[in-house]
Scaffold this active site. Structure first.
Site, mmCIF file in Angstrom:
data_model
loop_
_atom_site.group_PDB
_atom_site.id
_atom_site.type_symbol
_atom_site.label_atom_id
_atom_site.label_comp_id
_atom_site.label_asym_id
_atom_site.label_seq_id
_atom_site.Cartn_x
_atom_site.Cartn_y
_atom_site.Cartn_z
ATOM 1 N N CYS A 37 -3.060 1.871 6.716
ATOM 2 C CA CYS A 37 -3.244 1.274 8.044
ATOM 3 C C CYS A 37 -3.767 2.300 9.043
ATOM 4 C CB CYS A 37 -1.939 0.679 8.522
ATOM 5 S SG CYS A 37 -0.614 1.881 8.453
ATOM 6 N N GLU A 77 8.709 3.796 14.308
ATOM 7 C CA GLU A 77 9.459 4.224 13.129
ATOM 8 C C GLU A 77 9.418 5.737 13.037
ATOM 9 O OE1 GLU A 77 7.876 1.885 9.835
ATOM 10 O OE2 GLU A 77 9.218 0.246 10.396
ATOM 11 N N ASN A 123 0.808 -1.241 0.000
ATOM 12 C CA ASN A 123 0.000 0.000 0.000
ATOM 13 C C ASN A 123 0.832 1.279 0.000
ATOM 14 O OD1 ASN A 123 0.768 -0.381 2.659
ATOM 15 N ND2 ASN A 123 -1.156 0.357 3.506
HETATM 16 P P1 NAP Z 1 0.406 -8.922 4.409
HETATM 17 O O1 NAP Z 1 -0.403 -9.901 3.665
HETATM 18 O O2 NAP Z 1 0.722 -9.201 5.816
HETATM 19 O O3 NAP Z 1 1.745 -8.746 3.549
HETATM 20 C C1 NAP Z 1 2.770 -7.874 3.911
HETATM 21 C C2 NAP Z 1 4.096 -8.436 3.445
HETATM 22 O O4 NAP Z 1 4.344 -9.663 4.133
HETATM 23 C C3 NAP Z 1 4.129 -8.770 1.963
HETATM 24 O O5 NAP Z 1 5.433 -8.525 1.469
HETATM 25 C C4 NAP Z 1 3.843 -10.262 1.957
HETATM 26 O O6 NAP Z 1 4.310 -10.912 0.785
HETATM 27 C C5 NAP Z 1 4.630 -10.659 3.174
HETATM 28 N N1 NAP Z 1 4.308 -11.973 3.712
HETATM 29 C C6 NAP Z 1 3.114 -12.595 3.773
HETATM 30 N N2 NAP Z 1 3.274 -13.845 4.324
HETATM 31 C C7 NAP Z 1 4.588 -13.978 4.612
HETATM 32 C C8 NAP Z 1 5.396 -15.025 5.163
HETATM 33 N N3 NAP Z 1 4.880 -16.199 5.519
HETATM 34 N N4 NAP Z 1 6.733 -14.808 5.291
HETATM 35 C C9 NAP Z 1 7.280 -13.648 4.905
HETATM 36 N N5 NAP Z 1 6.586 -12.628 4.364
HETATM 37 C C10 NAP Z 1 5.246 -12.781 4.230
HETATM 38 O O7 NAP Z 1 -0.245 -7.498 4.408
HETATM 39 P P2 NAP Z 1 -0.843 -6.714 3.161
HETATM 40 O O8 NAP Z 1 -2.194 -7.202 2.871
HETATM 41 O O9 NAP Z 1 0.139 -6.713 2.047
HETATM 42 O O10 NAP Z 1 -0.875 -5.229 3.753
HETATM 43 C C11 NAP Z 1 -1.989 -4.729 4.403
HETATM 44 C C12 NAP Z 1 -1.800 -4.756 5.904
HETATM 45 O O11 NAP Z 1 -0.641 -4.026 6.261
HETATM 46 C C13 NAP Z 1 -2.946 -4.088 6.614
HETATM 47 O O12 NAP Z 1 -3.342 -4.853 7.723
HETATM 48 C C14 NAP Z 1 -2.352 -2.765 7.078
HETATM 49 O O13 NAP Z 1 -2.992 -2.223 8.196
HETATM 50 C C15 NAP Z 1 -0.943 -3.144 7.328
HETATM 51 N N6 NAP Z 1 -0.080 -1.966 7.261
HETATM 52 C C16 NAP Z 1 0.436 -1.508 8.436
HETATM 53 C C17 NAP Z 1 1.232 -0.382 8.426
HETATM 54 C C18 NAP Z 1 1.826 0.124 9.703
HETATM 55 O O14 NAP Z 1 2.764 0.911 9.651
HETATM 56 N N7 NAP Z 1 1.352 -0.287 10.865
HETATM 57 C C19 NAP Z 1 1.508 0.279 7.231
HETATM 58 C C20 NAP Z 1 0.960 -0.219 6.046
HETATM 59 C C21 NAP Z 1 0.165 -1.362 6.090
HETATM 60 P P3 NAP Z 1 3.287 -11.207 -0.445
HETATM 61 O O15 NAP Z 1 2.962 -9.897 -1.037
HETATM 62 O O16 NAP Z 1 4.062 -12.063 -1.362
HETATM 63 O O17 NAP Z 1 2.083 -11.884 0.152
#
Ligand code: NAP
Length: 513
Positions: free
Chosen positions: A318, A491, A183
């Site tokens: 997020c 961060e 995102n």
């Molecule tokens: P996600 O599914 O958790 O994916 C995030 C990253 O983790 C991607 O690079 C994903 O790779 C990777 N990943 C998934 N499974 C993994 C595993 N088993 N081992 C290593 N890496 C793995 O999250 P998303 O849907 O992309 O992002 C949305 C979420 O991020 C929301 O919940 C949002 O709130 C949160 N977010 C939080 C912040 C913050 O600063 N707190 C900022 C932005 C977003 P793939 O793409 O290959 O699946």
């Protein structure tokens, strides 16, 4: 299930989107950003191909933008080894040398901001104005941490014994694995990597499957800036290879630190993997931000805040407000004014069109999840005042729901889409109780002109970041992070660099008093 007005609006949008798709296919191409378009992995200062590739798609059209090297555990291990080797000399660079290299990288980002922004727009769907905003935000972390690099001070502690001096030294933790979401495909990398490199750590970055091109473009600029081989490594991979690559990044003994941004579910998985080798961990996880409008609020300001906080990046941040709580005295007026603002300000389309404010969601899965939340709310009695439909591709109409209650899905889980669910409340206590009734706590917002109430509510909200009369908070000078299951660590700000440092106690004895 949907009101006649919503269905009519849906039909108009649908026509507009399919016309748009036809024109997009003919006229919009990512190769305008070719100078920074890289598709191979970047390991130890070399670009190399993996045995397989995976496609990167434009979420607005479904068109393939590029085929990117699909790294596996072998490439991940090579990257970790290279980062470990590079760490031995990178940590010996003076803080000023590291600072100057980060500053060069920042300057290059600014020089190439248009190309970098186009890459974000094409691979994530974000409107160009927001992509340019992301590059400004993203590069600001390289600038900020280039400055912070030179201010990592230790302590000389007053010793209780005359023949000893006591020192507290800050040292880099080592190799950091950086795993980021789609995102904010650029900023989620620099917010971590800027701090890591400033501290003297080296990194291996695994970007999201949907958005590897921004990460690779950043690596290209890191190389041009003169960062030594192995200091920054990027291993893109498909979702299929993510678990095996993630396993290496979270378990290899040469990795000292994991910094992750993404969903709470994935964060928990990575923490469990990292536990075996007791790695340091920073987790920036999901949010479910309350946005509270009290009777005493400046309503114009509250509406502007809600529009920015809710509809930026089509609701896929997020820190997006996810539950809008409005006090009874201003409830109907707030709804009316937000509805007008939505009609006037939100325009769906391909992100590269200058007039677009709302791009698609990242993929069809994401759009379906949002559509399900809308349908659930309407079936449980919410009033659908605007939008309500999933359109062609992964577009979802900006949606306004009134009379939302706490039993509806949209108030129980993160939406990550352009849906504004509005709940009515009567008292401050009731609003705070609803706001805190969740196991996550990233951002929270409220609008009030009552000074005592401002202090009370700012302290009472169980979140890591509070916006008072403000819907947008993020800046490198301010910190970023959550409480509860929204994560661990911070961060940005002067605290962000601490995530990549440990403090060593040196007791210097045998001195003549
Ligand atoms: P996600 O599914 O958790 O994916 C995030 C990253 O983790 C991607 O690079 C994903 O790779 C990777 N990943 C998934 N499974 C993994 C595993 N088993 N081992 C290593 N890496 C793995 O999250 P998303 O849907 O992309 O992002 C949305 C979420 O991020 C929301 O919940 C949002 O709130 C949160 N977010 C939080 C912040 C913050 O600063 N707190 C900022 C932005 C977003 P793939 O793409 O290959 O699946």
């Amino acid at each position: 299930m949907f009101s006649a007005r919503a269905l009519r609006l849906g039909a108009v949008f649908r026509t507009r989107i399919s016309a748009l798709h036809t024109s997009v296919r003919r006229s919009h191409r990512l190769d305008v950003a070719a100078p920074l378009l890289r598709t191979q992995s970047y390991i130890n200062g070399r670009w190399s191909s993996a045995a397989a590739v995976f496609p990167v798609l434009d979420p607005a059209t479904g068109q393939e933008l590029a085929r990117v090297s699909d790294c596996g555990p072998g490439e991940a291990k090579r990257a970790v080894d290279a980062a470990y080797e590079a760490f031995q000399s990178w940590k010996q660079h003076t803080a000023k040398e590291r600072s100057l290299l980060l500053r060069k990288w920042f300057n290059l980002m600014i020089q190439h901001k248009d190309d970098l922004a186009k890459i974000i727009t094409f691979e994530s769907g974000k409107p160009m104005s927001e992509s340019l905003g992301e590059i400004s935000y993203s590069s600001s972390f390289l600038e900020w941490f280039s400055e912070e690099a030179r201010r990592v001070y230790g302590d000389i502690v007053p010793s209780p014994l005359k023949d000893r001096k006591m020192l507290l030294l800050k040292q880099p933790v080592g190799v950091a694995s950086i795993i980021t979401p789609w995102n904010f495909p650029s900023a989620m990398i620099t917010r971590k990597v800027g701090a890591a490199l400033a501290a003297g750590c080296t990194v291996v970055i695994k970007p999201a499957e949907d958005t590897p091109l921004s990460a690779l473009a950043l690596a290209e600029l890191a190389e041009q800036a003169g960062l030594p081989a192995g200091v920054v490594n990027v291993v893109p991979c498909s979702r299929q290879n993510t678990p095996s690559v993630g396993h290496v990044l979270c378990t290899d003994p040469l990795v000292s630190k994991i910094s992750f941004t993404g969903s709470t579910a994935t964060g928990k998985l990575l923490l469990k993997m990292a536990a075996d080798t007791v790695k340091r961990a920073s987790m920036e996880l999901g949010g479910h931000a309350p946005f509270i409008v009290f009777d005493s609020a400046d309503l114009d300001r509250a509406v502007r805040g809600a529009m920015g906080s809710k509809f930026r990046n089509s609701g896929q941040t997020c820190v997006c407000s996810n539950r809008i709580l409005v006090q009874s005295g201003v409830y109907e007026e707030f709804l009316q004014r937000v509805g007008v603002a939505m009609d006037q300000e939100l325009k769906l389309g391909h992100g590269i069109e200058p007039t677009t404010t709302q791009g698609p969601l990242i993929n069809d899965r994401a759009a379906k999840k949002v559509a399900l939340q809308i349908a659930d709310a309407v079936s449980l009695g919410a009033r659908l005042l605007r939008g309500g439909s999933q359109l062609a591709g992964s577009f979802v109409e900006p949606t306004l729901l009134a009379d939302v209650t706490t039993d509806m899905l949209c108030t129980r889980e993160e939406t990550f889409g352009p849906v504004m669910p509005v709940l009515r409340f009567d008292t401050e206590e009731e609003a705070v109780a609803i706001a805190n009734a969740t196991n996550v706590g990233l951002a929270g917002y409220f609008f009030s002109r009552d000074v005592s109430q401002i202090w009370r509510v700012a302290e009472a909200l169980e979140v890591g970041m509070v916006g008072v009369n403000e819907g947008l908070l993020s800046a490198p000078e301010g910190l970023f992070g959550g409480v509860k299951q929204s994560g661990l660590g911070r961060e940005g700000s002067k605290y962000g660099i601490d995530e990549y440092l440990h403090v060593k106690y040196v007791c210097f004895g045998g001195l003549q008093p």
